[in-house]
Write a protein that holds these residues in place. Sequence first.
Motif, PDB file in Angstrom:
ATOM      1  N   ASN A  61       4.603   0.473  -3.829  1.00  0.00           N
ATOM      2  CA  ASN A  61       3.262   1.497  -3.857  1.00  0.00           C
ATOM      3  C   ASN A  61       2.229   1.199  -4.823  1.00  0.00           C
ATOM      4  O   ASN A  61       1.044   1.478  -4.730  1.00  0.00           O
ATOM      5  CB  ASN A  61       3.622   3.126  -4.093  1.00  0.00           C
ATOM      6  CG  ASN A  61       4.550   3.083  -5.591  1.00  0.00           C
ATOM      7  OD1 ASN A  61       4.647   2.053  -6.260  1.00  0.00           O
ATOM      8  ND2 ASN A  61       4.617   4.285  -6.149  1.00  0.00           N
ATOM      9  N   ILE A  62       2.705   0.179  -5.929  1.00  0.00           N
ATOM     10  CA  ILE A  62       1.580  -0.167  -6.738  1.00  0.00           C
ATOM     11  C   ILE A  62       0.636  -1.295  -6.018  1.00  0.00           C
ATOM     12  O   ILE A  62      -0.742  -1.182  -6.071  1.00  0.00           O
ATOM     13  CB  ILE A  62       2.404  -0.873  -8.024  1.00  0.00           C
ATOM     14  CG1 ILE A  62       3.094   0.000  -8.877  1.00  0.00           C
ATOM     15  CG2 ILE A  62       1.475  -1.655  -9.015  1.00  0.00           C
ATOM     16  CD1 ILE A  62       4.035  -0.628  -9.879  1.00  0.00           C
ATOM     17  N   VAL A  63       1.192  -1.950  -5.157  1.00  0.00           N
ATOM     18  CA  VAL A  63       0.374  -3.027  -4.400  1.00  0.00           C
ATOM     19  C   VAL A  63      -0.540  -2.309  -3.493  1.00  0.00           C
ATOM     20  O   VAL A  63      -1.707  -2.365  -3.319  1.00  0.00           O
ATOM     21  CB  VAL A  63       1.248  -3.929  -3.661  1.00  0.00           C
ATOM     22  CG1 VAL A  63       0.469  -4.887  -3.007  1.00  0.00           C
ATOM     23  CG2 VAL A  63       1.913  -4.819  -4.802  1.00  0.00           C
ATOM     24  N   ALA A  64       0.196  -1.258  -2.758  1.00  0.00           N
ATOM     25  CA  ALA A  64      -0.344  -0.470  -1.915  1.00  0.00           C
ATOM     26  C   ALA A  64      -1.559   0.314  -2.352  1.00  0.00           C
ATOM     27  O   ALA A  64      -2.909   0.641  -1.842  1.00  0.00           O
ATOM     28  CB  ALA A  64       0.590   0.516  -1.168  1.00  0.00           C
ATOM     29  N   GLY A  65      -1.630   0.770  -3.692  1.00  0.00           N
ATOM     30  CA  GLY A  65      -2.456   1.569  -4.200  1.00  0.00           C
ATOM     31  C   GLY A  65      -3.642   0.518  -4.696  1.00  0.00           C
ATOM     32  O   GLY A  65      -4.929   0.948  -4.547  1.00  0.00           O
ATOM     33  N   MET A  66      -3.278  -0.615  -5.087  1.00  0.00           N
ATOM     34  CA  MET A  66      -4.574  -1.502  -5.610  1.00  0.00           C
ATOM     35  C   MET A  66      -5.279  -1.984  -4.377  1.00  0.00           C
ATOM     36  O   MET A  66      -6.387  -2.305  -4.569  1.00  0.00           O
ATOM     37  CB  MET A  66      -3.769  -2.775  -6.280  1.00  0.00           C
ATOM     38  CG  MET A  66      -3.255  -2.661  -7.370  1.00  0.00           C
ATOM     39  SD  MET A  66      -2.016  -3.879  -8.055  1.00  0.00           S
ATOM     40  CE  MET A  66      -3.419  -5.120  -8.174  1.00  0.00           C
ATOM     41  N   PHE A  67      -4.604  -2.098  -3.245  1.00  0.00           N
ATOM     42  CA  PHE A  67      -5.440  -2.409  -2.069  1.00  0.00           C
ATOM     43  C   PHE A  67      -5.755  -1.396  -0.804  1.00  0.00           C
ATOM     44  O   PHE A  67      -5.952  -1.691   0.367  1.00  0.00           O
ATOM     45  CB  PHE A  67      -4.853  -3.827  -1.492  1.00  0.00           C
ATOM     46  CG  PHE A  67      -4.722  -4.905  -2.147  1.00  0.00           C
ATOM     47  CD1 PHE A  67      -6.004  -5.634  -2.199  1.00  0.00           C
ATOM     48  CD2 PHE A  67      -3.660  -5.249  -3.154  1.00  0.00           C
ATOM     49  CE1 PHE A  67      -5.929  -6.836  -3.055  1.00  0.00           C
ATOM     50  CE2 PHE A  67      -3.576  -6.280  -3.886  1.00  0.00           C
ATOM     51  CZ  PHE A  67      -4.758  -6.981  -3.971  1.00  0.00           C
ATOM     52  N   ASN A  68      -5.597  -0.053  -1.357  1.00  0.00           N
ATOM     53  CA  ASN A  68      -5.876   1.117  -0.515  1.00  0.00           C
ATOM     54  C   ASN A  68      -5.097   1.069   0.899  1.00  0.00           C
ATOM     55  O   ASN A  68      -5.672   1.378   2.001  1.00  0.00           O
ATOM     56  CB  ASN A  68      -7.535   1.043  -0.171  1.00  0.00           C
ATOM     57  CG  ASN A  68      -8.453   1.209  -1.432  1.00  0.00           C
ATOM     58  OD1 ASN A  68      -7.888   2.018  -2.290  1.00  0.00           O
ATOM     59  ND2 ASN A  68      -9.335   0.760  -1.518  1.00  0.00           N
ATOM     60  N   PHE A  69      -3.673   0.716   0.656  1.00  0.00           N
ATOM     61  CA  PHE A  69      -2.981   1.033   2.079  1.00  0.00           C
ATOM     62  C   PHE A  69      -2.786   2.438   2.024  1.00  0.00           C
ATOM     63  O   PHE A  69      -2.222   2.849   1.167  1.00  0.00           O
ATOM     64  CB  PHE A  69      -1.902   0.166   1.874  1.00  0.00           C
ATOM     65  CG  PHE A  69      -2.054  -1.139   2.163  1.00  0.00           C
ATOM     66  CD1 PHE A  69      -1.942  -1.588   3.382  1.00  0.00           C
ATOM     67  CD2 PHE A  69      -2.360  -2.079   1.013  1.00  0.00           C
ATOM     68  CE1 PHE A  69      -1.999  -3.155   3.786  1.00  0.00           C
ATOM     69  CE2 PHE A  69      -2.358  -3.418   1.298  1.00  0.00           C
ATOM     70  CZ  PHE A  69      -2.448  -3.830   2.779  1.00  0.00           C
TER      71      PHE A  69
END
Length: 184
Positions: A154-162
């Motif tokens: 979820n950290i990566v998803a949040g950084m790239f607006n997934f």
Amino acid sequence: MAIWIAIGAAVVFVGWFVLTYNSLVALRNRVKNAWSQIDVQLKRRHDLIPNLVETVKGYAGHEKSALEGVTQARAAATNANGIAASARAEGELSNALSRLLMVAEQYPDLKANTNFLSLQEELASTENRIGFSRQHFNDSVMGYNNKVQSFPANIVAGMFNFEQEEFFELDNAAAREAPKVSFS
């Protein structure tokens, strides 16, 4: 020695980050592909309806409310944008088709018409395909949403607006049922 541990940790972190990002992209693309499969089946359904309406009109032209209901529901379904709007419009179209097929039951000559029987068979086949496509889409959305919400992805998803995707859900129980096609 400490510098090698730091370099190793950085390599592991970058590798995890790239793998997580790539898996999010792959899952999002899987959801898009699953939606396109639903879209293909819905288009097939929409293409069958004018022929079905014309065939019924030939035998039961005075049943205008059922014929117009299907035509209007088809137009609304064709113009619907977004998953929720499509699901709602397709549910209404299924209800309208059910009413049309109930009207057709009252005309024995229509029920014996080979063109009508062929269209009913095509419609039944298409409804099954839509059901399988909808199930595949919802399974793909669940996998994607699980990844987007899970820690630490979820950290990566949040950084790239997934962002989470919507499920293709029909509003009421009647809309969940495919139009009843009977060959009796």
